[in-house]
Design a protein around this motif. Structure first.
Motif, PDB file in Angstrom:
ATOM      1  N   THR A 288       0.931  -1.484   0.065  1.00 52.42           N
ATOM      2  CA  THR A 288       0.112   0.107   0.302  1.00 52.42           C
ATOM      3  C   THR A 288       0.875   1.297   0.100  1.00 52.42           C
ATOM      4  O   THR A 288       1.568   1.274   0.877  1.00 52.42           O
ATOM      5  CB  THR A 288      -1.115  -0.004   1.201  1.00 52.42           C
ATOM      6  N   ARG A 289       0.831   1.978  -0.613  1.00 57.21           N
ATOM      7  CA  ARG A 289       1.582   3.325  -1.261  1.00 57.21           C
ATOM      8  C   ARG A 289       0.622   4.502  -1.575  1.00 57.21           C
ATOM      9  O   ARG A 289      -0.166   4.709  -1.998  1.00 57.21           O
ATOM     10  CB  ARG A 289       2.434   2.871  -2.714  1.00 57.21           C
ATOM     11  N   GLY A 290       1.121   5.600  -0.616  1.00 57.49           N
ATOM     12  CA  GLY A 290       0.810   7.125  -1.045  1.00 57.49           C
ATOM     13  C   GLY A 290       1.660   7.786  -2.309  1.00 57.49           C
ATOM     14  O   GLY A 290       2.669   7.728  -1.705  1.00 57.49           O
ATOM     15  N   TRP A 291       1.280   8.444  -2.949  1.00 57.57           N
ATOM     16  CA  TRP A 291       0.842   8.833  -3.927  1.00 57.57           C
ATOM     17  C   TRP A 291       1.160  10.523  -3.728  1.00 57.57           C
ATOM     18  O   TRP A 291       0.046  11.425  -3.803  1.00 57.57           O
ATOM     19  CB  TRP A 291       1.115   8.556  -5.378  1.00 57.57           C
ATOM     20  N   THR A 292       2.759  10.934  -3.949  1.00 57.91           N
ATOM     21  CA  THR A 292       2.052  12.530  -3.970  1.00 57.91           C
ATOM     22  C   THR A 292       1.911  12.967  -5.072  1.00 57.91           C
ATOM     23  O   THR A 292       2.624  13.468  -6.153  1.00 57.91           O
ATOM     24  CB  THR A 292       3.773  13.138  -3.348  1.00 57.91           C
ATOM     25  N   ILE A 293       1.302  14.498  -5.234  1.00 57.04           N
ATOM     26  CA  ILE A 293       0.903  15.044  -6.436  1.00 57.04           C
ATOM     27  C   ILE A 293       0.385  16.324  -6.197  1.00 57.04           C
ATOM     28  O   ILE A 293       0.002  16.420  -5.379  1.00 57.04           O
ATOM     29  CB  ILE A 293      -0.606  14.080  -7.478  1.00 57.04           C
ATOM     30  N   LYS A 294       0.421  17.307  -7.326  1.00 57.11           N
ATOM     31  CA  LYS A 294      -0.333  18.675  -7.036  1.00 57.11           C
ATOM     32  C   LYS A 294      -1.878  18.922  -6.976  1.00 57.11           C
ATOM     33  O   LYS A 294      -2.441  17.829  -8.085  1.00 57.11           O
ATOM     34  CB  LYS A 294       0.275  19.324  -8.052  1.00 57.11           C
ATOM     35  N   THR A 295      -2.127  19.429  -6.647  1.00 57.79           N
ATOM     36  CA  THR A 295      -4.080  19.695  -6.164  1.00 57.79           C
ATOM     37  C   THR A 295      -4.305  19.939  -7.553  1.00 57.79           C
ATOM     38  O   THR A 295      -3.628  20.847  -8.236  1.00 57.79           O
ATOM     39  CB  THR A 295      -4.197  20.387  -5.169  1.00 57.79           C
ATOM     40  N   GLY A 296      -5.739  19.395  -8.522  1.00 56.60           N
ATOM     41  CA  GLY A 296      -5.963  19.701  -9.351  1.00 56.60           C
ATOM     42  C   GLY A 296      -5.394  18.379 -10.922  1.00 56.60           C
ATOM     43  O   GLY A 296      -5.611  19.241 -12.265  1.00 56.60           O
ATOM     44  N   SER A 297      -4.629  17.384 -10.548  1.00 56.22           N
ATOM     45  CA  SER A 297      -3.966  16.236 -11.356  1.00 56.22           C
ATOM     46  C   SER A 297      -5.005  15.842 -11.877  1.00 56.22           C
ATOM     47  O   SER A 297      -6.034  15.488 -11.355  1.00 56.22           O
ATOM     48  CB  SER A 297      -3.067  15.763 -10.673  1.00 56.22           C
ATOM     49  N   THR A 298      -5.011  15.533 -12.600  1.00 52.45           N
ATOM     50  CA  THR A 298      -5.611  14.808 -13.702  1.00 52.45           C
ATOM     51  C   THR A 298      -5.094  13.238 -13.935  1.00 52.45           C
ATOM     52  O   THR A 298      -4.205  13.244 -13.372  1.00 52.45           O
ATOM     53  CB  THR A 298      -5.677  15.277 -15.311  1.00 52.45           C
ATOM     54  N   ALA A 299      -6.267  12.651 -13.942  1.00 52.89           N
ATOM     55  CA  ALA A 299      -6.079  11.203 -13.647  1.00 52.89           C
ATOM     56  C   ALA A 299      -4.371  10.604 -14.654  1.00 52.89           C
ATOM     57  O   ALA A 299      -3.465  10.217 -13.495  1.00 52.89           O
ATOM     58  CB  ALA A 299      -7.236  10.088 -14.196  1.00 52.89           C
TER      59      ALA A 299
END
Length: 359
Positions: A288-299
């Motif tokens: 199980t992993r948490g992935w970091t992305i910018k708010t507003g990122s598309t799929a």
């Protein structure tokens, strides 16, 4: 996604001690100015109980939280913008980070040297911010000279950039941070490449010390109240000592010292939020992993955090909110209840989404 927070401040305010607490990675933290010369970088896990909850749900062999980088940067002194102390190193290193955690010593302790002999939190903040402003002034003035030549050649884009730079210069001359200048979106694009220091978001870290009285903070608190600055409170020395203990020992040690709050967790979480980051999850028996992305990122953009193939070869994504997955009890039940959705390229990923990408 590699985004970093630079830990900055005057010498001997607790920067390296705080870094030790954050990363459990040893760096020099002796009691004298400039002991930190080259920046140390540590990858720090973002506290998130959802990772453990989802890992237990999936019986995952591994559990990997989202992470951000903290960079321990050499102490700044008055005159850094003119090269005093390690000013040039300081400024070049801070230019490379995405946000600033500005450590402010708020405790009195005659045994801990202060560059001005006595802690004055408001004055310390003003010293640091002024040096950053002066450095940005130099950058803006230099660019204005170049743009003036472009204006003479009749380059249209130079007109927009010149207007943006003039607004920026006016704000800096008034003692304001660059991000306080009233620029429109087009003007922001033109000055982005300058990497102005005071355009970066700043989180102020008030460093207290157990057993020591705080300095007079009334002026500082008024300043922060007026500006709406982001603030967290830590005891860097205690947190550094706690980082060396086993998890089961930390609670009793905190109780013994009368320290209730986990300032380090607050610092990490607020830094993550300040950078405009959210977390989505993948979960299964392997990990199980948490992935970091910018708010507003598309799929597809979110998929790139895992592998570029998930962006370039994206077909669809199966998405479910993490709590809905737990409530359903299984993917099969979630699908039966319509909780597991199929989303396309335009889907904006939400914090807490559990996603399986199809390529």
């Amino acid at each position: 996604m590699s985004l970093s927070i630079g830990i900055v401040g005057l010498p001997n305010v607790g920067k390296s001690t705080l870094f030790n607490a954050l990363t459990q990675k040893r760096v020099p933290a002796e009691n004298y100015p400039f002991c930190t010369i080259d920046p140390s970088v540590g990858v720090v896990a973002v506290p998130d109980p959802r990772v453990d909850t989802l890992a237990d749900f999936s019986h995952s062999a591994k559990r990997i939280p989202a992470a951000i980088e903290f960079v321990d940067i050499a102490g700044l002194v008055k005159g850094a913008s003119e090269g005093e102390g390690l000013g040039n190193k300081f400024l070049s290193h801070i230019r490379e980070v995405d946000a600033i955690a500005e450590v402010v010593r708020v405790f009195n302790d005659p045994d801990v040297i202060h560059v001005s002999n006595k802690p004055d939190p408001r004055a310390d903040v003003e010293t640091i911010n002024l040096e950053l402003i002066l450095a940005d002034m130099q950058t803006v003035e230099k660019r204005l000279d170049s743009v003036a030549r472009e204006l003479k050649r009749g380059e249209k884009s130079a007109m927009v950039e010149h207007a943006a730079l003039e607004k920026m210069r006016a704000a800096l001359e008034a003692g304001k941070l660059a991000r306080e200048a009233a620029l429109n979106d087009t003007e922001m694009l033109h000055i982005k490449s300058l990497q102005l220091l005071t355009m970066k978001p700043i989180l102020y870290v008030f460093n207290h010390k157990a057993g020591a009285a705080d300095a007079d903070m009334s002026a500082l608190l008024q300043f922060f109240s007026a500006t709406g600055a982001n603030v967290v409170h830590v005891d860097a020395r205690i947190e550094s000592e706690l980082s060396e203990l086993a998890p089961e020992e930390k609670g009793s040690f905190r109780a013994e010292l009368g320290v209730k709050d986990d300032g380090i967790n607050d610092l990490i979480i607020e830094s993550y939020r300040m950078l405009g980051l959210i977390t989505f999850f993948t979960t299964g028996s392997d990990e199980t992993r948490g992935w970091t992305i910018k708010t507003g990122s598309t799929a597809p953009e979110a998929g790139a955090a895992i592998h570029m193939d998930f962006k370039e070869k994206f077909i669809r994504a199966e998405v479910i909110f993490w709590e809905n997955l737990l409530t359903a009890g299984s993917y099969a039940h979630a699908r039966e209840r319509g909780l597991l959705r199929t989303e396309g390229k335009d889907y904006i990923v939400k914090d807490g989404d559990v996603i399986e990408f199809k390529i």
